[in-house]
Design a protein around this motif. Structure first.
Motif, PDB file in Angstrom:
ATOM      1  N   ARG A 266       7.805  -2.930   0.832  1.00  0.00           N
ATOM      2  CA  ARG A 266       6.939  -1.763   1.011  1.00  0.00           C
ATOM      3  C   ARG A 266       7.761  -0.506   1.302  1.00  0.00           C
ATOM      4  O   ARG A 266       7.248   0.609   1.266  1.00  0.00           O
TER       5      ARG A 266
ATOM      6  N   SER B 145       6.262   8.083  -0.321  1.00  0.00           N
ATOM      7  CA  SER B 145       5.182   8.859   0.309  1.00  0.00           C
ATOM      8  C   SER B 145       5.755   9.899   1.261  1.00  0.00           C
ATOM      9  O   SER B 145       5.268  11.032   1.325  1.00  0.00           O
TER      10      SER B 145
ATOM     11  N   ASN C  27       2.513  11.184  10.994  1.00  0.00           N
ATOM     12  CA  ASN C  27       1.164  11.216  10.405  1.00  0.00           C
ATOM     13  C   ASN C  27       0.751   9.829   9.942  1.00  0.00           C
ATOM     14  O   ASN C  27      -0.376   9.387  10.177  1.00  0.00           O
ATOM     15  N   ALA C  28       1.682   9.164   9.243  1.00  0.00           N
ATOM     16  CA  ALA C  28       1.373   7.851   8.676  1.00  0.00           C
ATOM     17  C   ALA C  28       1.108   6.828   9.776  1.00  0.00           C
ATOM     18  O   ALA C  28       0.192   6.019   9.681  1.00  0.00           O
TER      19      ALA C  28
ATOM     20  N   THR D 220      -0.030   9.091  -5.345  1.00  0.00           N
ATOM     21  CA  THR D 220       0.185   9.792  -4.068  1.00  0.00           C
ATOM     22  C   THR D 220       0.544  11.249  -4.334  1.00  0.00           C
ATOM     23  O   THR D 220       0.125  12.155  -3.604  1.00  0.00           O
TER      24      THR D 220
ATOM     25  N   ASP E 234       7.676   2.296  -1.293  1.00  0.00           N
ATOM     26  CA  ASP E 234       6.415   3.053  -1.303  1.00  0.00           C
ATOM     27  C   ASP E 234       6.354   4.025  -0.118  1.00  0.00           C
ATOM     28  O   ASP E 234       5.917   5.164  -0.260  1.00  0.00           O
TER      29      ASP E 234
ATOM     30  N   PRO F  39       5.796  13.639   8.578  1.00  0.00           N
ATOM     31  CA  PRO F  39       5.015  12.755   7.708  1.00  0.00           C
ATOM     32  C   PRO F  39       4.958  11.313   8.212  1.00  0.00           C
ATOM     33  O   PRO F  39       3.935  10.655   8.100  1.00  0.00           O
TER      34      PRO F  39
ATOM     35  N   TYR G   5       0.826  -1.206   0.000  1.00  0.00           N
ATOM     36  CA  TYR G   5       0.000   0.000   0.000  1.00  0.00           C
ATOM     37  C   TYR G   5       0.861   1.258   0.000  1.00  0.00           C
ATOM     38  O   TYR G   5       1.873   1.308   0.696  1.00  0.00           O
ATOM     39  N   PRO G   6       0.445   2.279  -0.736  1.00  0.00           N
ATOM     40  CA  PRO G   6       1.094   3.581  -0.593  1.00  0.00           C
ATOM     41  C   PRO G   6       0.630   4.220   0.728  1.00  0.00           C
ATOM     42  O   PRO G   6      -0.263   3.684   1.392  1.00  0.00           O
ATOM     43  N   VAL G   7       1.217   5.348   1.087  1.00  0.00           N
ATOM     44  CA  VAL G   7       0.876   5.949   2.383  1.00  0.00           C
ATOM     45  C   VAL G   7       0.505   7.428   2.200  1.00  0.00           C
ATOM     46  O   VAL G   7       1.223   8.321   2.665  1.00  0.00           O
ATOM     47  N   PRO G   8      -0.602   7.716   1.547  1.00  0.00           N
ATOM     48  CA  PRO G   8      -0.999   9.123   1.395  1.00  0.00           C
ATOM     49  C   PRO G   8      -1.330   9.768   2.736  1.00  0.00           C
ATOM     50  O   PRO G   8      -1.377  10.999   2.833  1.00  0.00           O
ATOM     51  N   GLU G   9      -1.549   8.946   3.763  1.00  0.00           N
ATOM     52  CA  GLU G   9      -1.840   9.488   5.103  1.00  0.00           C
ATOM     53  C   GLU G   9      -0.682  10.331   5.613  1.00  0.00           C
ATOM     54  O   GLU G   9      -0.858  11.177   6.493  1.00  0.00           O
ATOM     55  N   ALA G  10       0.521  10.090   5.074  1.00  0.00           N
ATOM     56  CA  ALA G  10       1.694  10.843   5.535  1.00  0.00           C
ATOM     57  C   ALA G  10       1.565  12.326   5.226  1.00  0.00           C
ATOM     58  O   ALA G  10       2.196  13.159   5.869  1.00  0.00           O
TER      59      ALA G  10
END
Lengths: 389, 233
Positions: free
Chosen positions: B215, B222, B171-172, A51, B218, B168, A6-11
Motif C-alpha cells: 500500500r 496520494s 490529514n490522511a 486521486t 498508493d 497531507p 486503498y488510495p488516500v484522497p483524504e490526504a
C-alpha cells in the motif's frame, strides 16, 4: 483473500471519502471514488490517476453541451496525467494491457475513438504499445490515418501546456481543458473515417427492445480447481476419515453436504478487484450454483463462467475483462436463465454501446431484474451474506 | 456527540475514575500518563489475560534470609492518593478482575486487607484511568463497567500526536482514524515510523514500502498529489 489496497484522497484536504470497487471514476463533489482495489502495481497507477482527479478536477466542472463527454474526459485525463507527472507520481508500471483499448478501437475501425484514447494516454508508458498494437492490426487502414490520429493527439496534448491567448485559460487548468476539448471535438466532428463509415455514437445492436446494448459473447473457460469440499466433517458415521480430529472437535467422520443452489453475476467492468480468491469465496457459498462475470470493450462484451458446481477456473487471464459495462442487459438476461436465487453484484451503473448512458438501457436492466427476481448487491461480501441467510 | 481532547483532559483532571476507549495509538495512555492532567505520581500497568492480581496488589520478595512485602502499583497509588493508569483493562484475567472490583470500589467503603495483615484504604486523590480499544459496554464485565461512571469514546488522535507530521499525512491519519475497514486506516505510529524512516534513509519510497508494504506506493502517490503545487487547480 486478496488484500485490498486503498488510495488516500483524504490526504488532500482531510475530508472523508467513500471508496468502492468499480469502473474507475471520481466524483470530487460527492467525494466518492470507484477504483480497482487489487494489490497490483498496474492498478496503483489507476488509483493515482483517480486521486489526481480529486485534486485537480473542479467539484463543479462545467460540461458544455457542444463537447461530447468522452472527448472532454479524455482531455481532462491528459491534463491530470501531466500534472501527476509534474508532482512526481510515476506511471512506469503502466495501466494493465487489457485497458489499452486503442488497438481494439483501431480494429473496430473507430478512428475518432482511437484519437480520444490516444489523447488520454499520451503520458502513459503504454502509449507506444497502443500505437504498435493499432499498427499491427492495420486491417482496412492505411498508415496515414494512424499517423493522423497520433498527430491530432499530440497537438491536443501540446495545447494543454502552450502559451495561448488569455481566453483559452491558463496552461494546465480546467478552462484550458475546455478549450482543448472544444478544439478536439471540432477535429473529430465530421470525420467518420472508420471502416464501417458510420457514426460511432449511433446505437447499432439491440438485444433488449430499443435499448442499445453491445453484443454478448458467452465464454466458458476450463474449470480446473475444486473450491468446495463435497464431504463435511461430522461426529457420526461408520468409516473413520479424520482420526486426528478426535482430540479437537471429534468430527472424525464425513457426510455428504446438501449443496446450495443459486446464481451470481459480477459486473467486472473497470478492472474491478475480482480474482480467483473472490470467485472461490462465492463458489463456496453456492456449491451447486454458477458464478459468472462480465466486462466489455466499446461494443462487445463477454460473460465468462468462472465457477460452476464448486469448480472454479484459476487461469489469471480468465479474470481480465474490458473496462466498460455495455452488455448489462444481455448479461442480466443470461443470469435470468440460471437457477434461483439470482444475485447481481454491481455498482448499479448501466451503460449501452460505447459505454454511454442510455435511459432505455437503464429501464431495460431494471425490467429484467424485476421480472427475473434478480437481487442487486454492491459488493461480493454482500452477495455472500445473502446466500448465507 | 463526543468530547474534544481538551474536554477529556478537563474531565480526567477532576480525579474521578475514567475509562477511555478508542483505536490503538490515538493518545489515551499519553493523556493519562504525561498529559497536563497528570499531576503528581502516576503508576502505569498493562493487563494481559495472564496478569495475576498479585502483580497489581503486591507480593513477598526474598531479601537476605527472609521475605519482605512489596506493594504493587495499585496499592502504592492507594497509599499515596496517586493516579493509576490501567491499560487494556478489557484483557483483565478473572484473578485481576476480582482485585480491580475491590480497588475501584467507592472510596467510602473501599478496604483491602493485605497478606501481611495490614488493612489499607485509598487516600484522597486516588484515581484510576483505564484504557481499552473496544466498546466498554461490550467488553467489560458489568460489575467492572459499573465502577467507571465516566466512559469516554475517543474518536480522533491527540493533536500533539500529529504535530510535526507533513500536512497531507496528518490529514490522511485524521480522516481515516477509526475507520470501520482496517485496510483504510493509517495509524499514528505508522505515520511517525514512515516520517522518521524517510528522514533517516533519505528515501521515501523504501520507507513507505517498509511501513505499509504494497500500500506504500498508493500512500506515497496520494501524499505527492496532495502536496503538489496549486498549479492546475
Amino acid at each position: 483473500m486478496a488484500r485490498k489496497v486503498y488510495p488516500v484522497p483524504e490526504a488532500i484536504r482531510g475530508e472523508a471519502w467513500q471508496i468502492d470497487v468499480g469502473a474507475p471514476r471520481c466524483n470530487p463533489k460527492g467525494r466518492i471514488m470507484f477504483v480497482p482495489l487489487s494489490d497490483d502495481p498496474h492498478l496503483a497507477c489507476i488509483r493515482a490517476h483517480e486521486t489526481a482527479h480529486a485534486v485537480w478536477t473542479p467539484e463543479n466542472a462545467r460540461l458544455p453541451a457542444s463537447i461530447p463527454a468522452i472527448v472532454l474526459n479524455a482531455v481532462e485525463d491528459a491534463r491530470v496525467n501531466k500534472l501527476c507527472l509534474d508532482a512526481g507520481v510515476s506511471f512506469d508500471a503502466g495501466v494493465p494491457p487489457e485497458v489499452c483499448a486503442g488497438a481494439l478501437a483501431m480494429a473496430r475501425g473507430d478512428w475518432r475513438r482511437l484519437c480520444v484514447y490516444l489523447v488520454a494516454s499520451l503520458d502513459d508508458p503504454d502509449y507506444a504499445r497502443m500505437i504498435d498494437g493499432a499498427r499491427a492490426i492495420k486491417d482496412g487502414w492505411d498508415v496515414d490515418e494512424l499517423d493522423h490520429a497520433d498527430a491530432v493527439a499530440r497537438e491536443a496534448r501540446q495545447m494543454l501546456e502552450a502559451r495561448l491567448p488569455k481566453k483559452s485559460g491558463a496552461p494546465l487548468t480546467y478552462p484550458r481543458t475546455l478549450h482543448v476539448a472544444h478544439w478536439l471535438a471540432e477535429q473529430l466532428g465530421g470525420e467518420s473515417r472508420g471502416r464501417k463509415g458510420g457514426n460511432p455514437d449511433a446505437p447499432v445492436s439491440s438485444t433488449g427492445g430499443a435499448a442499445p446494448w453491445g453484443k454478448l459473447v458467452l465464454d466458458a473457460p476450463r474449470l480446473d480447481v475444486r473450491a468446495t469440499a463435497r464431504l463435511a466433517p461430522t461426529s457420526e458415521g461408520t468409516i473413520l476419515r479424520e482420526p486426528w480430529r478426535v482430540t479437537t472437535d471429534s468430527a472424525v467422520f464425513r457426510h455428504k453436504k446438501v449443496p446450495k443452489r443459486g446464481s451470481v453475476l459480477c459486473d467486472a467492468s473497470g478492472s474491478m478487484a475480482l480474482d480467483a480468491a473472490d470467485i472461490a469465496r462465492l463458489a463456496r457459498v453456492v456449491p451447486a450454483g454458477i458464478v459468472g462475470a462480465y466486462g466489455s470493450s466499446a461494443r462487445q462484451g463477454t460473460v465468462r463462467v468462472l465457477a460452476r458446481r464448486g469448480m472454479i477456473t484459476t487461469a489469471p487471464a480468465s479474470y481480465v475483462f474490458g473496462g466498460g459495462n455495455v452488455i448489462d442487459g444481455p448479461a442480466l438476461r443470461w443470469l435470468a436463465s440460471q437457477p434461483m436465487p439470482r444475485v447481481w453484484i454491481s455498482d448499479g451503473h448501466v451503460t449501452g454501446i460505447d459505454d454511454h448512458f442510455y435511459r432505455e438501457c437503464t429501464d431495460d436492466a431494471a425490467r429484467v431484474c424485476r421480472e427475473a427476481g434478480i437481487i442487486r448487491v454492491a459488493r461480493i461480501d454482500d452477495a455472500i451474506k445473502r446466500f448465507r441467510r | 456527540m463526543h468530547l474534544t481532547w481538551q474536554q477529556i483532559e478537563d474531565v480526567v483532571t477532576t480525579r474521578h475514575h475514567v475509562c477511555l476507549s478508542g483505536p490503538p495509538g490515538c493518545g489515551k495512555t499519553y493523556l493519562a500518563t504525561v498529559g497536563a492532567s497528570a499531576v503528581g505520581a502516576v503508576y502505569s500497568l498493562t493487563l494481559t489475560e495472564e496478569t495475576p492480581a498479585a502483580e497489581l496488589r503486591g507480593h513477598y520478595v526474598p531479601k537476605g534470609g527472609e521475605f519482605v512485602w512489596h506493594d504493587g502499583p495499585a496499592i502504592r497509588a492507594w497509599r499515596e492518593g496517586a493516579r493509576v493508569v490501567i491499560n487494556e483493562i478489557d484483557k483483565a484475567s478473572g484473578d485481576a478482575l476480582t482485585f480491580l472490583l475491590a480497588l475501584l470500589d467507592d472510596p467510602q467503603v473501599a478496604r483491602l486487607t493485605l497478606p501481611t495483615g495490614e488493612t489499607v484504604k485509598p487516600r484522597a486523590g486516588f484515581q484510576a484511568v483505564a484504557t481499552c480499544n473496544g466498546d466498554p459496554d461490550q467488553t467489560l464485565p458489568p460489575a467492572l463497567r459499573d465502577r467507571f461512571a465516566i466512559t469516554i469514546i475517543v474518536d480522533e488522535p491527540h493533536p500533539n500526536a500529529l504535530t510535526g507530521l507533513e500536512a497531507p499525512l496528518a490529514n490522511a491519519v485524521r480522516a481515516n482514524f477509526g475507520h470501520s475497514d482496517p485496510a483504510r486506516r493509517i495509524s499514528v505510529r505508522q505515520a511517525w515510523a514512515f516520517t522518521h524512516l524517510a528522514q533517516a534513509m533519505d528515501d521515501r519510497e523504501t520507507a513507505a514500502k517498509a511501513v505499509w508494504g504494497s500500500r506504500g506506493l498508493d500512500i506515497l502517490n496520494s501524499l505527492a498529489l496532495a502536496g503538489a503545487s496549486k498549479k492546475g487547480r
